[in-house]
Enzyme design. Sequence first.
Site, PDB file in Angstrom:
ATOM      1  N   GLU A 254       0.878  -1.174   0.000  1.00 26.92           N
ATOM      2  CA  GLU A 254       0.000   0.000   0.000  1.00 26.92           C
ATOM      3  C   GLU A 254       0.912   1.219   0.000  1.00 26.92           C
ATOM      4  O   GLU A 254       1.535   1.533   1.016  1.00 26.92           O
ATOM      5  CB  GLU A 254      -0.907  -0.005   1.241  1.00 26.92           C
ATOM      6  CG  GLU A 254      -1.795  -1.239   1.365  1.00 26.92           C
ATOM      7  CD  GLU A 254      -2.847  -1.327   0.274  1.00 26.92           C
ATOM      8  OE1 GLU A 254      -3.101  -0.313  -0.405  1.00 26.92           O
ATOM      9  OE2 GLU A 254      -3.403  -2.416   0.082  1.00 26.92           O
ATOM     10  N   CYS A 288      -2.137   9.084   2.464  1.00 24.09           N
ATOM     11  CA  CYS A 288      -1.867   8.528   1.131  1.00 24.09           C
ATOM     12  C   CYS A 288      -2.984   8.861   0.169  1.00 24.09           C
ATOM     13  O   CYS A 288      -2.765   8.998  -1.021  1.00 24.09           O
ATOM     14  CB  CYS A 288      -1.703   7.016   1.245  1.00 24.09           C
ATOM     15  SG  CYS A 288      -3.094   6.203   2.046  1.00 24.09           S
TER      16      CYS A 288
HETATM   17  P1  NAD Z   1       8.408   5.069   4.517  1.00 26.48           P
HETATM   18  O1  NAD Z   1       8.402   4.290   3.252  1.00 26.48           O
HETATM   19  O2  NAD Z   1       9.522   5.998   4.769  1.00 26.48           O
HETATM   20  O3  NAD Z   1       8.379   4.090   5.772  1.00 26.48           O
HETATM   21  C1  NAD Z   1       7.369   3.130   5.920  1.00 26.48           C
HETATM   22  C2  NAD Z   1       7.903   1.969   6.719  1.00 26.48           C
HETATM   23  O4  NAD Z   1       8.892   1.310   5.949  1.00 26.48           O
HETATM   24  C3  NAD Z   1       8.569   2.349   8.027  1.00 26.48           C
HETATM   25  O5  NAD Z   1       8.194   1.436   9.016  1.00 26.48           O
HETATM   26  C4  NAD Z   1      10.044   2.184   7.724  1.00 26.48           C
HETATM   27  O6  NAD Z   1      10.780   1.866   8.868  1.00 26.48           O
HETATM   28  C5  NAD Z   1       9.996   1.008   6.787  1.00 26.48           C
HETATM   29  N1  NAD Z   1      11.160   0.778   5.925  1.00 26.48           N
HETATM   30  C6  NAD Z   1      12.057   1.656   5.442  1.00 26.48           C
HETATM   31  N2  NAD Z   1      12.988   1.015   4.698  1.00 26.48           N
HETATM   32  C7  NAD Z   1      12.647  -0.295   4.692  1.00 26.48           C
HETATM   33  C8  NAD Z   1      13.200  -1.468   4.090  1.00 26.48           C
HETATM   34  N3  NAD Z   1      14.297  -1.445   3.349  1.00 26.48           N
HETATM   35  N4  NAD Z   1      12.580  -2.650   4.298  1.00 26.48           N
HETATM   36  C9  NAD Z   1      11.462  -2.712   5.051  1.00 26.48           C
HETATM   37  N5  NAD Z   1      10.907  -1.641   5.648  1.00 26.48           N
HETATM   38  C10 NAD Z   1      11.484  -0.439   5.467  1.00 26.48           C
HETATM   39  O7  NAD Z   1       6.984   5.829   4.571  1.00 26.48           O
HETATM   40  P2  NAD Z   1       6.468   6.899   5.638  1.00 26.48           P
HETATM   41  O8  NAD Z   1       7.165   8.191   5.426  1.00 26.48           O
HETATM   42  O9  NAD Z   1       6.448   6.313   7.003  1.00 26.48           O
HETATM   43  O10 NAD Z   1       4.944   7.036   5.192  1.00 26.48           O
HETATM   44  C11 NAD Z   1       4.544   7.861   4.163  1.00 26.48           C
HETATM   45  C12 NAD Z   1       4.289   7.097   2.889  1.00 26.48           C
HETATM   46  O11 NAD Z   1       3.381   6.028   3.137  1.00 26.48           O
HETATM   47  C13 NAD Z   1       3.627   7.959   1.843  1.00 26.48           C
HETATM   48  O12 NAD Z   1       4.186   7.688   0.584  1.00 26.48           O
HETATM   49  C14 NAD Z   1       2.176   7.523   1.900  1.00 26.48           C
HETATM   50  O13 NAD Z   1       1.453   7.767   0.720  1.00 26.48           O
HETATM   51  C15 NAD Z   1       2.314   6.073   2.193  1.00 26.48           C
HETATM   52  N6  NAD Z   1       1.098   5.530   2.797  1.00 26.48           N
HETATM   53  C16 NAD Z   1       0.327   4.689   2.053  1.00 26.48           C
HETATM   54  C17 NAD Z   1      -0.866   4.199   2.574  1.00 26.48           C
HETATM   55  C18 NAD Z   1      -1.744   3.270   1.767  1.00 26.48           C
HETATM   56  O14 NAD Z   1      -2.594   2.602   2.363  1.00 26.48           O
HETATM   57  N7  NAD Z   1      -1.580   3.207   0.449  1.00 26.48           N
HETATM   58  C19 NAD Z   1      -1.261   4.574   3.864  1.00 26.48           C
HETATM   59  C20 NAD Z   1      -0.437   5.418   4.603  1.00 26.48           C
HETATM   60  C21 NAD Z   1       0.746   5.892   4.057  1.00 26.48           C
END
Ligand code: NAD
Length: 479
Positions: A254, A288
């Site tokens: 997502e 998002c």
């Molecule tokens: P992010 O991608 O920076 O982090 C999300 C998660 O990924 C965190 O827990 C982080 O620790 C983890 N992560 C980072 N590198 C990783 C790796 N190599 N392997 C596994 N996990 C890893 O995102 P964010 O800044 O926390 O959130 C914002 C983003 O999330 C925006 O792009 C937003 O649109 C998206 N989002 C999507 C939805 C949806 O349902 N589509 C909902 C909420 C947020």
Amino acid sequence: MDTKTELRTLRHFIGGDWVGAEDGATFAVLNPLDDSLYAHAAKGTDADMRKAVAAAKSAFPEYKQTLPAERERWLLRIAEIMEERKSELIDCLIDEIGSPIQKALFEFNKGLTMVRAAAGMCRNVRGETIPSDAPGKFSMSIREPLGVVAVITPFNVPLIKNTRLVANALAVGNTVVHLPSEMAPHLSVLFAEIVAEAGFPPGAYNVVSGYGHEIGDDLTGHEDVDFVTFTGSTVVGQHINEICAKNKTPNTLELGGKSPTVILADADLDKVMPLAARSIFMFAGQACIASSRFYVERPLYDEFVKRFAMLVSKIGMGDLRDPATVIAPAISERQRNRIRSHIEDAVAKGATVVAGGEWEGNRCQPTLLTGVTGDMTVCKTETFGPVTSIYPIDSYEEGLQKANDTEYGLSSAIFTKDIDKAFHFARNIGAGMCHINGPTIHDEAHVPFGGNGESGVGREGTDADMEAMTELKWVTVQL
Ligand code: NAD
């Protein structure tokens, strides 16, 4: 327990125990409103992650045998304890990630519906009987949990994501290792306390805090992880997708969005305006499904821009505990720089800031841009801040074409009284979700939530997670 002391030192929750990082390291969690120190959290290592996966794996054989009635009772108990600990959860949502109280309350209430809906999944883990061509053969499918589910969640809606994804995985008999956002570990520590108190056996739910870019691969690439559900940015999602493809680990992703709202000339602006504001400025655009593109049919365009600018000038930016406050701080300095650069790039290339654009501390004013063109970053790239662009369109067809001019495909909305155009839009928009006469921001526990293209793979929600987080097995009996 020191998770509740004045300045918290948060620990991992592994196999039912609260433990520090293997090497004792911690990292600082900042309150995004003023960058003050909010907590220290255990900085997970690959060894911590291996320990958590091992705990989930060893808990699985017994956990998968638990009765639907047990899991249902524990999940409903989570909801009860959440209500008992409401003020703690709300405080955490305000002080750890900068939620204005209205957003925190919205998230809390949505979280309750998520976990209660998950409880309803327990009795629905079912297969079917299948007619057989073989004489005397009774044929059926049975649905089984997968094993260890890796749940990786973003900072912006940690309670909604925990109550949906962790609860759905547990409901159908999987055990869980959870890597919460490094910006929001406390919320998941509170959630783990609640899960443990609700009665879930040790090892069913494990939380490891830390930096995703350091320990994420140790989780998603682990040979004993049977499913990955990731919510976060598109770039990290792509990376996880590659790891999962290599290991043949099924997953749902997502990811980000650039969700459009199309407003046709017959729309009622009195009704549209508050929904338009909600669809981008709730939690300061850190959603998002925020609508970061508005396409308005020419006869309404000037009026829409004028009214939106007036509305935006009144949007609350006060105390986060004041119910009138809407605008949150941007979560991190990196994110603030991203928002700044999107606005500056647009202005440098000729866009007009019709409202906002300035900063008050770590909060960007709600910002409306016009004159945005395809060469500006803000046109096509997710900002994840309180910034939206308004474009005039000359026809419905132009609105649909422009709404589809994106690599993302998460949510979408159209406002019109014309049922034919509304349904045509719903059928032809390249997004996973479409709301007719409603804002792009909408979610419910049992709907297929998710997007296409750069916005992700698969859907979440009770039915979708039931499909994704279980496996069908074909069984026959020769009678
Ligand atoms: P992010 O991608 O920076 O982090 C999300 C998660 O990924 C965190 O827990 C982080 O620790 C983890 N992560 C980072 N590198 C990783 C790796 N190599 N392997 C596994 N996990 C890893 O995102 P964010 O800044 O926390 O959130 C914002 C983003 O999330 C925006 O792009 C937003 O649109 C998206 N989002 C999507 C939805 C949806 O349902 N589509 C909902 C909420 C947020």
